[in-house]
Write a protein that holds these residues in place. Structure first.
Motif, mmCIF file in Angstrom:
data_model
loop_
_atom_site.group_PDB
_atom_site.id
_atom_site.type_symbol
_atom_site.label_atom_id
_atom_site.label_comp_id
_atom_site.label_asym_id
_atom_site.label_seq_id
_atom_site.Cartn_x
_atom_site.Cartn_y
_atom_site.Cartn_z
ATOM 1 N N GLN A 100 -3.871 90.161 -69.665
ATOM 2 C CA GLN A 100 -3.125 91.302 -69.142
ATOM 3 C C GLN A 100 -4.049 92.347 -68.525
ATOM 4 O OE1 GLN A 100 0.132 94.045 -71.183
ATOM 5 N NE2 GLN A 100 -1.878 94.588 -71.956
ATOM 6 N N ASP A 101 -4.984 92.885 -69.318
ATOM 7 C CA ASP A 101 -5.855 93.954 -68.839
ATOM 8 C C ASP A 101 -6.777 93.463 -67.733
ATOM 9 O OD1 ASP A 101 -4.618 95.244 -70.902
ATOM 10 O OD2 ASP A 101 -6.442 95.810 -71.962
ATOM 11 N N LEU A 117 -7.150 95.096 -64.066
ATOM 12 C CA LEU A 117 -8.457 95.644 -63.722
ATOM 13 C C LEU A 117 -9.005 94.984 -62.460
ATOM 14 C CD1 LEU A 117 -10.828 97.514 -64.426
ATOM 15 C CD2 LEU A 117 -11.740 95.677 -65.853
ATOM 16 N N ALA A 118 -8.836 93.667 -62.336
ATOM 17 C CA ALA A 118 -9.293 92.971 -61.135
ATOM 18 C C ALA A 118 -8.618 93.541 -59.894
ATOM 19 C CB ALA A 118 -9.003 91.474 -61.255
ATOM 20 N N GLU A 119 -7.311 93.765 -59.962
ATOM 21 C CA GLU A 119 -6.590 94.362 -58.835
ATOM 22 C C GLU A 119 -7.149 95.740 -58.493
ATOM 23 O OE1 GLU A 119 -2.184 92.347 -59.601
ATOM 24 O OE2 GLU A 119 -2.619 94.376 -60.337
ATOM 25 N N LEU A 120 -7.367 96.555 -59.518
ATOM 26 C CA LEU A 120 -7.872 97.915 -59.310
ATOM 27 C C LEU A 120 -9.241 97.913 -58.641
ATOM 28 C CD1 LEU A 120 -7.619 101.027 -59.928
ATOM 29 C CD2 LEU A 120 -8.871 100.539 -62.045
ATOM 30 N N VAL A 160 -15.587 91.103 -57.293
ATOM 31 C CA VAL A 160 -15.173 90.910 -58.683
ATOM 32 C C VAL A 160 -15.439 89.480 -59.121
ATOM 33 C CG1 VAL A 160 -13.244 90.959 -60.303
ATOM 34 C CG2 VAL A 160 -13.419 92.718 -58.525
ATOM 35 N N HIS A 161 -16.122 89.342 -60.251
ATOM 36 C CA HIS A 161 -16.397 88.045 -60.851
ATOM 37 C C HIS A 161 -15.701 87.993 -62.212
ATOM 38 C CE1 HIS A 161 -19.684 86.866 -58.023
ATOM 39 N NE2 HIS A 161 -19.697 88.181 -57.838
ATOM 40 N N ASP A 195 -2.997 84.493 -60.194
ATOM 41 C CA ASP A 195 -2.740 83.538 -59.111
ATOM 42 C C ASP A 195 -2.331 84.233 -57.813
ATOM 43 O OD1 ASP A 195 -3.420 81.165 -60.310
ATOM 44 O OD2 ASP A 195 -1.396 80.721 -61.033
ATOM 45 N N HIS A 196 -1.710 85.403 -57.930
ATOM 46 C CA HIS A 196 -1.227 86.103 -56.728
ATOM 47 C C HIS A 196 -2.349 86.810 -55.971
ATOM 48 C CE1 HIS A 196 -1.549 89.224 -59.779
ATOM 49 N NE2 HIS A 196 -1.590 90.118 -58.804
ATOM 50 N N ILE A 197 -3.526 86.918 -56.582
ATOM 51 C CA ILE A 197 -4.635 87.620 -55.929
ATOM 52 C C ILE A 197 -5.336 86.657 -54.970
ATOM 53 C CG2 ILE A 197 -6.777 88.899 -56.247
ATOM 54 C CD1 ILE A 197 -5.878 89.595 -59.071
#
Length: 329
Positions: A13-14, A18-21, A29-30, A45-47
């Motif tokens: 979840q977090d 956080l990856a989106e942010l 981002v790794h 998956d949507h990213i």
């Protein structure tokens, strides 16, 4: 300087929020993902972004962490990976300790040994306070009531130790319960909102829960990852509590969630003592005044609004799934 972040637990979840942010803020981002026979990446998956890179590894494997840190040379590391289910920690205490406690040590040591200049965020938890009465702040003593809480206390203090011993920019965010439509289905808030959706659509007629009187401080995960990022942007490494400051019982969360769907929770919720923890944490309510004063962070979403948000998301998802099944030949 290009900003590169390493996120353990990126598929959680977090980690997904956080990856989106961070991508929105221009980071590369790794993410660390564990190798499984089946993929479990639904939250990310949507990213679709060429700046997002996933790597196989595990917090129980120190060699993989050393190699990954040296390869990526991150400017920021967010340690969100964990065995995070409290009740499961009683059933798998050794694995919980290896992942949640020693896993943090392995990651800190990988950073120290690599000699890179990066900032480290440790995901601490309100479960570290355990039986200590609320409100709980950064200065409240710890008294964990589960293997999970105890493992997180170790992680918290070893982060402090590496900050003091090696001058690492290392901080712990002591986050109180934070939820969302991406919350794991075994956690009580998501279990409730999924149950509401299932009952509303006539799939089931009841929901089984444990302790309805437990008090938690529930906020919105999407807001809390912003606080994580803010902690690593401050000039000085410090530890912070993130919380709403409002306590809500499981019973009231049920009332909010079922009520939003036009249902009476008392008609559908059944109690089962087997869902109780061996040692319960009665009340967790955070004091996030330091985060507000120093970082300008403040929770915006209360438990009632959160329950409605999650019920709407689960109803929508379940309705789409039912439509898809009915349209199949």
């Amino acid at each position: 300087m290009d900003k590169r972040a390493l996120i353990t637990g990126i598929t959680g979840q977090d980690g997904s929020y956080l990856a989106e942010l961070l991508l929105e803020k221009g980071y590369e981002v790794h993410g660390l993902v564990r190798r499984h026979s089946t993929l479990n990446r639904s939250r990310i998956d949507h990213i679709v972004d060429p700046r997002l890179h996933l790597h196989y590894g595990d917090l129980t494997d120190g060699v993989s962490l050393v190699n990954l840190v040296r390869l990526i040379e991150p400017t920021e590391v967010y340690n969100l990976g964990a065995q995070s289910h409290v009740k499961v920690s009683f059933e798998m205490p050794e694995y919980t300790a290896s992942t949640d406690a020693v896993g943090t040590l392995r990651l800190l040591e990988a950073i120290r040994a690599s000699g890179i200049d990066c900032r480290f965020y440790q995901a601490s938890t309100s479960e570290m306070f355990g039986s200590t009465p609320p409100p709980q702040s950064e200065t409240t003593r710890f008294h964990p009531r589960s293997p999970y809480g105890a493992a997180k206390v170790y992680s918290h203090w070893v982060t402090v130790n590496y900050r003091e011993a090696y001058d690492l920019f290392a901080v712990s965010g002591i986050l109180f319960n934070h939820e969302s439509p991406r919350r794991g289905e075994s956690f009580v808030t998501r279990k409730i909102t999924l149950g509401v959706a299932s009952i509303k659509l006539g799939i089931t007629d009841h929901l089984v829960l444990g302790n309805l009187d437990a008090v938690r401080d529930w906020g919105y995960a999407k807001e809390y990852v912003e606080g994580m990022w803010q902690m690593l942007q401050h000039d000085e490494p410090q530890d912070y509590v993130l919380a709403t400051g409002i306590g809500t019982t499981v019973r009231h969360f049920c009332d909010y969630a079922f009520g939003h769907a036009g249902l009476d929770w008392q008609d559908h919720v059944r109690y089962d003592a087997s869902y109780e923890r061996p040692s319960e944490v009665d009340a967790l309510i955070g004091d996030a005044s330091k985060a507000h004063d120093v970082l300008g962070w403040k929770a915006q979403t209360d438990a009632e609004t959160l329950a409605r948000l999650m019920v709407d998301a689960d109803l929508d998802s379940m309705e789409r799934l039912l439509r898809h099944r009915s349209e199949r030949p």
